[in-house]
Design a protein around this motif. Sequence first.
Motif, PDB file in Angstrom:
ATOM      1  N   UNK B   7      17.831 -23.486  -5.813  1.00  0.00           N
ATOM      2  CA  UNK B   7      16.764 -23.026  -6.973  1.00  0.00           C
ATOM      3  C   UNK B   7      16.921 -24.147  -7.979  1.00  0.00           C
ATOM      4  N   UNK B   8      18.312 -24.611  -8.387  1.00  0.00           N
ATOM      5  CA  UNK B   8      18.340 -25.738  -9.110  1.00  0.00           C
ATOM      6  C   UNK B   8      17.440 -27.077  -8.686  1.00  0.00           C
ATOM      7  N   UNK B   9      17.691 -27.510  -7.224  1.00  0.00           N
ATOM      8  CA  UNK B   9      17.040 -28.977  -6.982  1.00  0.00           C
ATOM      9  C   UNK B   9      15.313 -28.568  -6.724  1.00  0.00           C
ATOM     10  N   UNK B  10      15.220 -27.589  -6.350  1.00  0.00           N
ATOM     11  CA  UNK B  10      13.531 -27.404  -6.269  1.00  0.00           C
ATOM     12  C   UNK B  10      13.144 -27.162  -7.422  1.00  0.00           C
ATOM     13  N   UNK B  11      13.615 -26.499  -8.427  1.00  0.00           N
ATOM     14  CA  UNK B  11      12.873 -26.266  -9.955  1.00  0.00           C
ATOM     15  C   UNK B  11      13.115 -27.815 -10.315  1.00  0.00           C
ATOM     16  N   UNK B  12      13.885 -28.701 -10.130  1.00  0.00           N
ATOM     17  CA  UNK B  12      13.986 -30.065 -10.836  1.00  0.00           C
ATOM     18  C   UNK B  12      12.928 -30.668 -10.154  1.00  0.00           C
ATOM     19  N   UNK B  13      12.650 -30.661  -8.747  1.00  0.00           N
ATOM     20  CA  UNK B  13      11.398 -31.453  -8.198  1.00  0.00           C
ATOM     21  C   UNK B  13      10.091 -30.698  -8.862  1.00  0.00           C
ATOM     22  N   UNK B  14       9.891 -29.695  -9.128  1.00  0.00           N
ATOM     23  CA  UNK B  14       8.623 -29.176  -9.655  1.00  0.00           C
ATOM     24  C   UNK B  14       8.500 -29.814 -11.085  1.00  0.00           C
ATOM     25  N   UNK B  15       9.678 -29.913 -11.843  1.00  0.00           N
ATOM     26  CA  UNK B  15       9.646 -30.635 -13.281  1.00  0.00           C
ATOM     27  C   UNK B  15       9.223 -31.965 -12.988  1.00  0.00           C
ATOM     28  N   UNK B  16       9.899 -32.628 -12.073  1.00  0.00           N
ATOM     29  CA  UNK B  16       9.430 -33.905 -11.652  1.00  0.00           C
ATOM     30  C   UNK B  16       8.208 -34.409 -11.419  1.00  0.00           C
ATOM     31  N   UNK B  17       7.534 -33.473 -10.509  1.00  0.00           N
ATOM     32  CA  UNK B  17       5.893 -33.530 -10.244  1.00  0.00           C
ATOM     33  C   UNK B  17       5.233 -33.405 -11.511  1.00  0.00           C
ATOM     34  N   UNK B  18       5.548 -32.371 -12.419  1.00  0.00           N
ATOM     35  CA  UNK B  18       4.879 -32.029 -13.608  1.00  0.00           C
ATOM     36  C   UNK B  18       4.975 -33.284 -14.576  1.00  0.00           C
ATOM     37  N   UNK B  39      -2.249 -37.663 -25.644  1.00  0.00           N
ATOM     38  CA  UNK B  39      -1.109 -38.173 -26.121  1.00  0.00           C
ATOM     39  C   UNK B  39      -0.251 -36.827 -26.397  1.00  0.00           C
ATOM     40  N   UNK B  40      -0.567 -35.606 -26.432  1.00  0.00           N
ATOM     41  CA  UNK B  40      -0.010 -34.436 -26.864  1.00  0.00           C
ATOM     42  C   UNK B  40       1.147 -34.247 -25.572  1.00  0.00           C
ATOM     43  N   UNK B  41       0.660 -34.813 -24.628  1.00  0.00           N
ATOM     44  CA  UNK B  41       1.608 -34.558 -23.315  1.00  0.00           C
ATOM     45  C   UNK B  41       2.882 -35.237 -23.469  1.00  0.00           C
ATOM     46  N   UNK B  42       3.165 -36.177 -24.634  1.00  0.00           N
ATOM     47  CA  UNK B  42       4.318 -36.907 -24.491  1.00  0.00           C
ATOM     48  C   UNK B  42       5.595 -36.089 -24.293  1.00  0.00           C
ATOM     49  N   UNK B  43       5.726 -35.144 -25.463  1.00  0.00           N
ATOM     50  CA  UNK B  43       6.942 -34.551 -25.777  1.00  0.00           C
ATOM     51  C   UNK B  43       7.522 -33.645 -24.259  1.00  0.00           C
ATOM     52  N   UNK B  44       6.270 -33.065 -23.565  1.00  0.00           N
ATOM     53  CA  UNK B  44       6.455 -32.433 -22.145  1.00  0.00           C
ATOM     54  C   UNK B  44       7.023 -33.497 -21.341  1.00  0.00           C
ATOM     55  N   UNK B  45       6.294 -34.585 -21.347  1.00  0.00           N
ATOM     56  CA  UNK B  45       6.644 -35.746 -20.391  1.00  0.00           C
ATOM     57  C   UNK B  45       8.094 -35.823 -20.496  1.00  0.00           C
ATOM     58  N   UNK B  46       8.778 -36.275 -21.700  1.00  0.00           N
ATOM     59  CA  UNK B  46       9.894 -36.509 -21.813  1.00  0.00           C
ATOM     60  C   UNK B  46      11.041 -35.138 -21.548  1.00  0.00           C
ATOM     61  N   UNK B  47      10.595 -34.085 -21.837  1.00  0.00           N
ATOM     62  CA  UNK B  47      11.350 -32.940 -21.901  1.00  0.00           C
ATOM     63  C   UNK B  47      11.582 -32.517 -20.205  1.00  0.00           C
ATOM     64  N   UNK B  48      10.404 -32.665 -19.695  1.00  0.00           N
ATOM     65  CA  UNK B  48      10.295 -32.277 -18.272  1.00  0.00           C
ATOM     66  C   UNK B  48      11.297 -33.174 -17.547  1.00  0.00           C
ATOM     67  N   UNK B  49      11.133 -34.408 -17.822  1.00  0.00           N
ATOM     68  CA  UNK B  49      11.985 -35.692 -16.851  1.00  0.00           C
ATOM     69  C   UNK B  49      13.231 -35.595 -17.329  1.00  0.00           C
ATOM     70  N   UNK B  50      13.537 -35.588 -18.615  1.00  0.00           N
ATOM     71  CA  UNK B  50      14.896 -35.718 -18.797  1.00  0.00           C
ATOM     72  C   UNK B  50      16.002 -34.365 -18.773  1.00  0.00           C
ATOM     73  N   UNK B  51      15.530 -33.379 -19.065  1.00  0.00           N
ATOM     74  CA  UNK B  51      15.899 -32.230 -18.991  1.00  0.00           C
ATOM     75  C   UNK B  51      15.706 -31.469 -17.731  1.00  0.00           C
ATOM     76  N   UNK B  52      14.374 -31.221 -17.476  1.00  0.00           N
ATOM     77  CA  UNK B  52      13.914 -30.510 -16.399  1.00  0.00           C
ATOM     78  C   UNK B  52      14.377 -31.078 -14.914  1.00  0.00           C
ATOM     79  N   UNK B  53      14.066 -32.289 -14.903  1.00  0.00           N
ATOM     80  CA  UNK B  53      14.382 -33.139 -13.498  1.00  0.00           C
ATOM     81  C   UNK B  53      15.871 -33.530 -13.524  1.00  0.00           C
TER      82      UNK B  53
END
Lengths: 139, 133
Positions: B7-18, B39-53
């Motif tokens: 669950x953790x790793x597959x969810x992480x892969x989804x965040x990486x893709x997003x 440019x409004x996507x920048x916070x989500x880009x950072x959040x998804x890649x640092x914490x989500x991925x």
Amino acid sequence: MPPLTRLFIKTALVYLALALLAGLARSLPPSEALPAFFAYLTPVYFHLFMAGWVLQLIIGVGYWMFPKHTREQPRGNEALAWAAYGLLNAGLALRVVAEPLHSLQPHPAWGWALALSAVLQWLGGMAFVANAWPRIKEH
Amino acid sequence: MPGLSVWYVRTALVYLALGLTFGMLMLWHKGMPIHPALWALLPAHIEFLLLGWTLQLAFGVAFWILPRFRTKRGNVRLAWLAYALLNAGIWLVTLDPWLGRLAGWGWTGRVLEALAVIAFALHAWPRIKPPGA
């Protein structure tokens, strides 16, 4: 350790060194003796570190250590894994050159180079996700 | 690999893709402008890649690979709690601009993320041990 893992990890180490050099360059006080694009290295610094070092190290180790896919294809589709390496690194290298130059002096050629680098990096990431996904399984 | 790590790793892969997709759109826009709202996507880009991925992958691999107690992995409920808290927190922080900043969703999300880290640390702490202990 498979050859592709060695390549990913050694490339990641090179990017780590480049990231720290870019971090140094962007923090130098402004001076006429320095190239002007040093002032625009902040996004390059972050992405050399996060995409070049962190992501690439993870991909390399994951390709090696994730559960085997099948007996015939233990590490999934090898061609896809090599494509991930080529696309990610081609895109990142293009970005490292084009982004500061585009910020310094916008030009359609640099703009298209940035767009191309965006697509190459994205395709590289998706190739990794597609190849890793079936290996993430319970046993 | 245990079920929770899947669950953790597959969810992480989804965040990486997003996260990579948002990054691709913003970088394309930087070179060949599409729409300034990207440019409004920048916070989500950072959040998804640092914490989500990155963080989520680290949790998933740690749950799989840290030393066990014979065959048991310790308090598994805490690790499941960390998974739920982390992902709830990531989405609250990411959706905060659309949910209304005054409602405090982003702040709540950060609290959930911190609680996730505490829950995972409490799970992992006893597993950091010498061989045979």
